[in-house]
Motif scaffolding. Structure first.
Motif, PDB file in Angstrom:
ATOM      1  N   SER A 251     -15.727  -0.573  11.311  1.00 21.90           N
ATOM      2  CA  SER A 251     -15.277  -1.212  12.369  1.00 21.90           C
ATOM      3  C   SER A 251     -13.895  -2.008  12.526  1.00 21.90           C
ATOM      4  N   LEU A 252     -13.402  -2.004  11.416  1.00 21.24           N
ATOM      5  CA  LEU A 252     -11.932  -2.779  11.265  1.00 21.24           C
ATOM      6  C   LEU A 252     -10.889  -1.430  11.836  1.00 21.24           C
ATOM      7  N   SER A 253     -10.639  -1.921  13.203  1.00 17.71           N
ATOM      8  CA  SER A 253      -9.699  -0.976  13.725  1.00 17.71           C
ATOM      9  C   SER A 253      -8.143  -1.272  13.952  1.00 17.71           C
ATOM     10  N   GLU A 254      -8.021  -2.598  13.550  1.00 19.86           N
ATOM     11  CA  GLU A 254      -6.574  -3.055  13.595  1.00 19.86           C
ATOM     12  C   GLU A 254      -6.339  -4.129  12.739  1.00 19.86           C
ATOM     13  N   VAL A 255      -5.335  -3.872  11.589  1.00 17.02           N
ATOM     14  CA  VAL A 255      -4.874  -4.880  10.755  1.00 17.02           C
ATOM     15  C   VAL A 255      -3.329  -4.933  10.800  1.00 17.02           C
ATOM     16  N   ARG A 256      -3.059  -6.259  11.072  1.00 16.97           N
ATOM     17  CA  ARG A 256      -1.341  -6.500  10.874  1.00 16.97           C
ATOM     18  C   ARG A 256      -1.066  -7.258   9.976  1.00 16.97           C
ATOM     19  N   LEU A 257      -0.135  -6.615   8.976  1.00 15.89           N
ATOM     20  CA  LEU A 257       0.106  -7.089   7.707  1.00 15.89           C
ATOM     21  C   LEU A 257       1.900  -7.081   7.927  1.00 15.89           C
ATOM     22  N   ASP A 258       2.465  -6.941   9.051  1.00 12.91           N
ATOM     23  CA  ASP A 258       3.793  -6.840   9.183  1.00 12.91           C
ATOM     24  C   ASP A 258       4.489  -8.440   8.966  1.00 12.91           C
ATOM     25  N   GLY A 259       5.645  -8.362   8.564  1.00 11.61           N
ATOM     26  CA  GLY A 259       6.264  -9.798   8.388  1.00 11.61           C
ATOM     27  C   GLY A 259       5.693 -10.312   7.184  1.00 11.61           C
ATOM     28  N   ASN A 260       5.198  -9.757   6.010  1.00 11.59           N
ATOM     29  CA  ASN A 260       4.844 -10.096   5.021  1.00 11.59           C
ATOM     30  C   ASN A 260       5.618  -9.523   3.687  1.00 11.59           C
ATOM     31  N   PRO A 261       5.820 -10.201   2.807  1.00  4.43           N
ATOM     32  CA  PRO A 261       6.560  -9.625   1.597  1.00  4.43           C
ATOM     33  C   PRO A 261       5.996  -8.448   1.030  1.00  4.43           C
ATOM     34  N   VAL A 262       4.698  -8.266   1.074  1.00  2.00           N
ATOM     35  CA  VAL A 262       4.003  -7.063   0.377  1.00  2.00           C
ATOM     36  C   VAL A 262       4.438  -5.746   0.833  1.00  2.00           C
ATOM     37  N   VAL A 263       4.702  -4.820  -0.070  1.00  2.00           N
ATOM     38  CA  VAL A 263       5.072  -3.362   0.192  1.00  2.00           C
ATOM     39  C   VAL A 263       3.748  -2.498   0.260  1.00  2.00           C
ATOM     40  N   LEU A 264       3.236  -2.143   1.157  1.00  2.00           N
ATOM     41  CA  LEU A 264       1.762  -1.566   1.286  1.00  2.00           C
ATOM     42  C   LEU A 264       1.634  -0.446   0.538  1.00  2.00           C
ATOM     43  N   SER A 265       2.792   0.468   0.559  1.00  2.00           N
ATOM     44  CA  SER A 265       2.618   1.586  -0.237  1.00  2.00           C
ATOM     45  C   SER A 265       2.568   1.715  -1.690  1.00  2.00           C
ATOM     46  N   LYS A 266       2.649   0.665  -2.439  1.00  4.36           N
ATOM     47  CA  LYS A 266       2.288   0.284  -3.607  1.00  4.36           C
ATOM     48  C   LYS A 266       0.712   0.257  -3.846  1.00  4.36           C
ATOM     49  N   TYR A 267       0.055   0.126  -2.982  1.00  8.74           N
ATOM     50  CA  TYR A 267      -1.495  -0.095  -2.962  1.00  8.74           C
ATOM     51  C   TYR A 267      -2.352   0.937  -2.364  1.00  8.74           C
ATOM     52  N   PRO A 268      -2.114   2.322  -2.543  1.00  5.11           N
ATOM     53  CA  PRO A 268      -2.607   3.465  -1.666  1.00  5.11           C
ATOM     54  C   PRO A 268      -4.147   3.364  -1.846  1.00  5.11           C
ATOM     55  N   ASP A 269      -4.757   2.764  -2.879  1.00  8.70           N
ATOM     56  CA  ASP A 269      -6.280   2.951  -3.247  1.00  8.70           C
ATOM     57  C   ASP A 269      -7.051   1.948  -2.483  1.00  8.70           C
ATOM     58  N   SER A 270      -6.075   0.878  -1.846  1.00  4.99           N
ATOM     59  CA  SER A 270      -6.593  -0.275  -1.414  1.00  4.99           C
ATOM     60  C   SER A 270      -7.177  -0.136   0.070  1.00  4.99           C
ATOM     61  N   PHE A 271      -6.883   0.875   0.850  1.00  8.97           N
ATOM     62  CA  PHE A 271      -7.287   1.307   2.232  1.00  8.97           C
ATOM     63  C   PHE A 271      -8.203   2.460   2.295  1.00  8.97           C
ATOM     64  N   THR A 272      -8.596   2.933   1.234  1.00  7.26           N
ATOM     65  CA  THR A 272      -9.179   4.316   1.222  1.00  7.26           C
ATOM     66  C   THR A 272     -10.746   3.933   1.852  1.00  7.26           C
ATOM     67  N   CYS A 273     -11.190   2.907   2.465  1.00  7.39           N
ATOM     68  CA  CYS A 273     -12.625   2.692   2.906  1.00  7.39           C
ATOM     69  C   CYS A 273     -12.347   2.452   4.583  1.00  7.39           C
ATOM     70  N   MET A 274     -10.949   2.554   5.135  1.00  7.75           N
ATOM     71  CA  MET A 274     -10.540   2.031   6.293  1.00  7.75           C
ATOM     72  C   MET A 274     -10.195   3.219   7.108  1.00  7.75           C
ATOM     73  N   LYS A 275     -10.770   3.240   8.632  1.00 10.70           N
ATOM     74  CA  LYS A 275     -10.227   4.377   9.444  1.00 10.70           C
ATOM     75  C   LYS A 275      -8.820   4.448   9.826  1.00 10.70           C
ATOM     76  N   VAL A 276      -8.240   3.160   9.743  1.00 11.80           N
ATOM     77  CA  VAL A 276      -6.667   3.135  10.002  1.00 11.80           C
ATOM     78  C   VAL A 276      -5.838   2.321   8.862  1.00 11.80           C
ATOM     79  N   LEU A 277      -4.681   2.795   8.760  1.00 12.79           N
ATOM     80  CA  LEU A 277      -3.956   1.996   7.815  1.00 12.79           C
ATOM     81  C   LEU A 277      -3.342   0.549   8.377  1.00 12.79           C
ATOM     82  N   PRO A 278      -3.218  -0.357   7.710  1.00 19.97           N
ATOM     83  CA  PRO A 278      -2.567  -1.870   8.251  1.00 19.97           C
ATOM     84  C   PRO A 278      -1.167  -1.562   8.716  1.00 19.97           C
ATOM     85  N   VAL A 279      -0.507  -2.018   9.599  1.00 15.84           N
ATOM     86  CA  VAL A 279       0.501  -2.205  10.339  1.00 15.84           C
ATOM     87  C   VAL A 279       1.161  -3.203   9.194  1.00 15.84           C
TER      88      VAL A 279
END
Length: 283
Positions: A251-279
């Motif tokens: 169901s989760l089709s849009e996740v926006r995390l832009d404009g945060n300090p987090v570098v998402l590439s450091k957490y590749p295993d955190s999005f394996t259940c999702m059909k889209v990667l967070p922005v």
């Protein structure tokens, strides 16, 4: 019950509607007004405005309901606002509206945007159990008593965007859309299970706050906006489940995390259940 149409003395929200750009979660509900009544109201309103512009300045009538320094609470709601069957529109009211107005019993939709409301108390909506949508965008709300929305069992959409909230109150379980963009929310002001029981929630907007972590997100959420916060990390359990490698979130089709300090590439295993990667930021 016969539909009642109250033509109010102050209609600044009509001007605001054409001057302001509003996003998808602050638009008026289509079909909430009867077409013929609404068209007649618009026509009469702009005819009146044209007539006023043609008057000499000294002859322009003073139809202000209160003298300068008055308060909106001194007048009946439907003299200050536009009240149409089931809907109350109180946008940019003058004199200043500093509290939630007393609403007609059958109110289903309340739009009280761009006023100076400072607090929501338990008595404000206690008798209006018919409410389905409340839009309080652009006020000065810094406090909401915990039981303020507890009796609103039909409430589906709630917007508290562009206020001064530092914590969220208890929210109705049947909400499908909740908007608290542009407030002063930190993680300590959002209870860990604030959204856990909201099994009908589809749209969750918490952008432009001061959150340090992603709150618990129900499985049914489709659109999640968390951009421009202070989020520094995500974990496997933020969106997925570390103890269930087969868990999916279709169901989760849009996740926006832009404009945060987090570098998402450091957490590749955190999005394996999702059909889209967070922005967001990946390097």
């Amino acid at each position: 019950m016969k539909a009642l149409l109250f033509t109010c003395m102050l209609v600044p929200w009509l001007v605001a509607a054409s001057a302001r750009g509003s996003d998808q979660d602050s638009q008026l509900i289509p079909g909430s007004l009867h077409g013929r009544e609404w068209n007649r109201y618009i026509s009469d309103h702009f005819k009146s405005r044209r007539a006023r512009r043609e008057l000499p300045l000294a002859d322009e009538p003073d139809d202000s309901p209160l003298s300068e320094g008055g308060d909106a609470s001194d007048l009946p709601t439907c003299l200050l606002c536009v009240c149409l069957t089931g809907s109350v529109y109180c946008e940019e009211v003058s004199p200043d509206m500093t509290s939630v107005p007393t609403l007609p019993k059958e109110t289903a939709y309340l739009y009280a945007r761009f006023n100076k409301i400072k607090k929501i108390s338990t008595k404000d909506f206690a008798d209006i159990v018919t409410l389905k949508r409340i839009d309080l965008t652009g006020n000065l709300i810094s406090e909401i008593e915990d039981g303020a929305f507890s009796k609103l069992t039909l409430l589906e959409e709630l917007s508290l965007a562009e206020n001064r909230l530092v914590k969220l109150p208890m929210l109705p379980a049947k909400l499908t859309s909740f908007n608290a963009n542009n407030n002063l929310l930190k993680t300590r002001g959002v209870k860990a299970n604030a959204f856990k029981k909201m099994t009908k929630l589809i749209n969750l907007f918490l952008a432009d706050n001061q959150l340090e972590a992603v709150p618990h997100i129900p499985d049914n959420v489709r659109i999640l906006h968390l951009q421009n916060n202070n989020i520094t990390e995500v974990s496997v359990d933020t969106f997925c489940r570390s103890n269930d490698t087969y868990y999916l979130r279709p169901s989760l089709s849009e996740v926006r995390l832009d404009g945060n300090p987090v570098v998402l590439s450091k957490y590749p295993d955190s999005f394996t259940c999702m059909k889209v990667l967070p922005v967001g930021r990946y390097r």
